[in-house]
Design an enzyme around this catalytic site. Structure first.
Site, PDB file in Angstrom:
ATOM      1  N   GLY A  54       0.829  -1.199   0.000  1.00  0.00           N
ATOM      2  CA  GLY A  54       0.000   0.000   0.000  1.00  0.00           C
ATOM      3  C   GLY A  54       0.863   1.248   0.000  1.00  0.00           C
ATOM      4  O   GLY A  54       0.446   2.299  -0.496  1.00  0.00           O
ATOM      5  N   PRO A 136       4.290 -21.805  -2.271  1.00  0.00           N
ATOM      6  CA  PRO A 136       3.903 -20.693  -1.373  1.00  0.00           C
ATOM      7  C   PRO A 136       5.044 -19.694  -1.221  1.00  0.00           C
ATOM      8  O   PRO A 136       6.206 -20.066  -1.174  1.00  0.00           O
ATOM      9  CB  PRO A 136       3.614 -21.392  -0.044  1.00  0.00           C
ATOM     10  CG  PRO A 136       3.350 -22.804  -0.390  1.00  0.00           C
ATOM     11  CD  PRO A 136       4.192 -23.108  -1.597  1.00  0.00           C
ATOM     12  N   CYS A 139       6.233 -12.335   1.964  1.00  0.00           N
ATOM     13  CA  CYS A 139       7.051 -11.134   1.751  1.00  0.00           C
ATOM     14  C   CYS A 139       7.017 -10.290   3.031  1.00  0.00           C
ATOM     15  O   CYS A 139       5.957 -10.136   3.639  1.00  0.00           O
ATOM     16  CB  CYS A 139       6.481 -10.340   0.581  1.00  0.00           C
ATOM     17  SG  CYS A 139       7.320  -8.787   0.277  1.00  0.00           S
ATOM     18  N   HIS A 181      11.681 -12.810  -6.930  1.00  0.00           N
ATOM     19  CA  HIS A 181      10.897 -12.006  -5.972  1.00  0.00           C
ATOM     20  C   HIS A 181      11.584 -10.654  -5.725  1.00  0.00           C
ATOM     21  O   HIS A 181      10.946  -9.600  -5.787  1.00  0.00           O
ATOM     22  CB  HIS A 181      10.770 -12.795  -4.661  1.00  0.00           C
ATOM     23  CG  HIS A 181      10.010 -12.112  -3.567  1.00  0.00           C
ATOM     24  ND1 HIS A 181       8.812 -12.556  -3.076  1.00  0.00           N
ATOM     25  CD2 HIS A 181      10.300 -10.983  -2.845  1.00  0.00           C
ATOM     26  CE1 HIS A 181       8.390 -11.756  -2.116  1.00  0.00           C
ATOM     27  NE2 HIS A 181       9.282 -10.784  -1.947  1.00  0.00           N
ATOM     28  N   GLU A 182      12.907 -10.701  -5.484  1.00  0.00           N
ATOM     29  CA  GLU A 182      13.648  -9.463  -5.187  1.00  0.00           C
ATOM     30  C   GLU A 182      13.758  -8.568  -6.428  1.00  0.00           C
ATOM     31  O   GLU A 182      13.676  -7.343  -6.328  1.00  0.00           O
ATOM     32  CB  GLU A 182      15.049  -9.793  -4.651  1.00  0.00           C
ATOM     33  CG  GLU A 182      15.047 -10.555  -3.332  1.00  0.00           C
ATOM     34  CD  GLU A 182      14.314  -9.844  -2.203  1.00  0.00           C
ATOM     35  OE1 GLU A 182      14.263  -8.605  -2.206  1.00  0.00           O
ATOM     36  OE2 GLU A 182      13.779 -10.522  -1.318  1.00  0.00           O
ATOM     37  N   HIS A 185      10.719  -6.572  -6.808  1.00  0.00           N
ATOM     38  CA  HIS A 185      10.703  -5.392  -5.931  1.00  0.00           C
ATOM     39  C   HIS A 185      11.390  -4.205  -6.618  1.00  0.00           C
ATOM     40  O   HIS A 185      10.934  -3.063  -6.513  1.00  0.00           O
ATOM     41  CB  HIS A 185      11.434  -5.688  -4.620  1.00  0.00           C
ATOM     42  CG  HIS A 185      10.564  -6.321  -3.571  1.00  0.00           C
ATOM     43  ND1 HIS A 185       9.414  -5.739  -3.097  1.00  0.00           N
ATOM     44  CD2 HIS A 185      10.690  -7.498  -2.890  1.00  0.00           C
ATOM     45  CE1 HIS A 185       8.866  -6.518  -2.185  1.00  0.00           C
ATOM     46  NE2 HIS A 185       9.613  -7.600  -2.041  1.00  0.00           N
TER      47      HIS A 185
HETATM   48 ZN   LIG Z   1       9.307  -9.128  -0.705  1.00  0.00          ZN
END
Ligand SMILES: [Zn+2]
Length: 222
Positions: A54, A136, A139, A181-182, A185
């Site tokens: 958010g 699964p 974070c 995943h990183e 980001h």
């Molecule tokens: Zn993360």
């Protein structure tokens, strides 16, 4: 005990309960005021804490660093933080802790291994195996939740080391998923953007049931 004494003791109990209730509310208000006193207005990035989903900062795309930037103390300091925007890495102690939470069977099926400390500045990702696996994922910026996320099985990450030298890392399995995943980001993406939505799970849902919903979910596990 006379009728008057019974009446008095009942009143004392009622007044005690009212006193406790009032002070509990007061304590909550006090905690709120105390928090607002020490943290009166939103601070600005860069933060030392981990931002939560958010927060617009999680949607920013990371900018590339030039050679001069790499030498700056600020960037060298970033090596000691988790989820920094301009570098991508695994933390041995973090991955070791997570690794030990799982059974040998799950570790094997998810191709898990303890990941050494890695730093990549201006990292680039190349997919070396287009087969996708779905496991699964959680974070630190979506605290308290997890979901199944499809990821490529093998990737190659290249970039510069903390000293500014070219480095590369060919990874598969769990490490490859962490790298993706990183890298997401760095592009302002979160796993919730690509997760299997029906698997989105509160990690303490069973505790909610066991406590009849009377559970305080801490923001921080510490
Ligand atoms: Zn993360």
């Amino acid at each position: 005990m006379t009728i008057l004494n019974v009446y008095r003791s009942k009143s004392a109990l009622v007044y005690t309960l009212i006193f406790i209730k009032r002070h509990l509310i007061t304590f909550r208000k006090f905690r709120q005021l105390y928090t607002e006193f020490w943290f009166p207005s939103p601070s600005r990035p860069p933060y030392n804490h981990i931002c939560q989903i958010g927060d617009p900062v999680l949607r920013y795309k990371a900018e590339e660093l030039n050679a001069e930037d790499i030498k700056k103390n600020e960037i060298q300091g970033v090596r000691k933080r988790i989820s920094a925007l301009t570098v991508s890495f695994g933390y041995r102690d973090v991955t070791e802790k997570i690794y030990e939470e799982f059974s040998p069977e799950i570790r094997k099926s998810r191709e898990m291994a303890i990941i050494p400390f890695k730093v990549f500045i201006n990292p680039e990702l190349k997919i070396t195996n287009y087969e996708k696996v779905c496991f699964p994922e959680a974070c630190e910026s979506v605290r308290g939740f997890s979901a199944d996320v499809p990821r490529y099985r093998e990737v190659l990450v290249t970039g510069l080391s903390a000293e500014g030298k070219p480095v590369s890392w060919q990874v598969s399995g769990w490490a490859a998923r962490i790298v993706q995943h990183e890298m997401d980001h760095l592009s302002g993406r979160l796993y919730t953007d690509i997760m299997v939505r029906s698997t989105f799970t509160c990690t303490c849902w069973d505790k909610v049931n066991r406590t009849g919903g009377r559970i305080y979910v801490p923001f921080s596990p510490k």
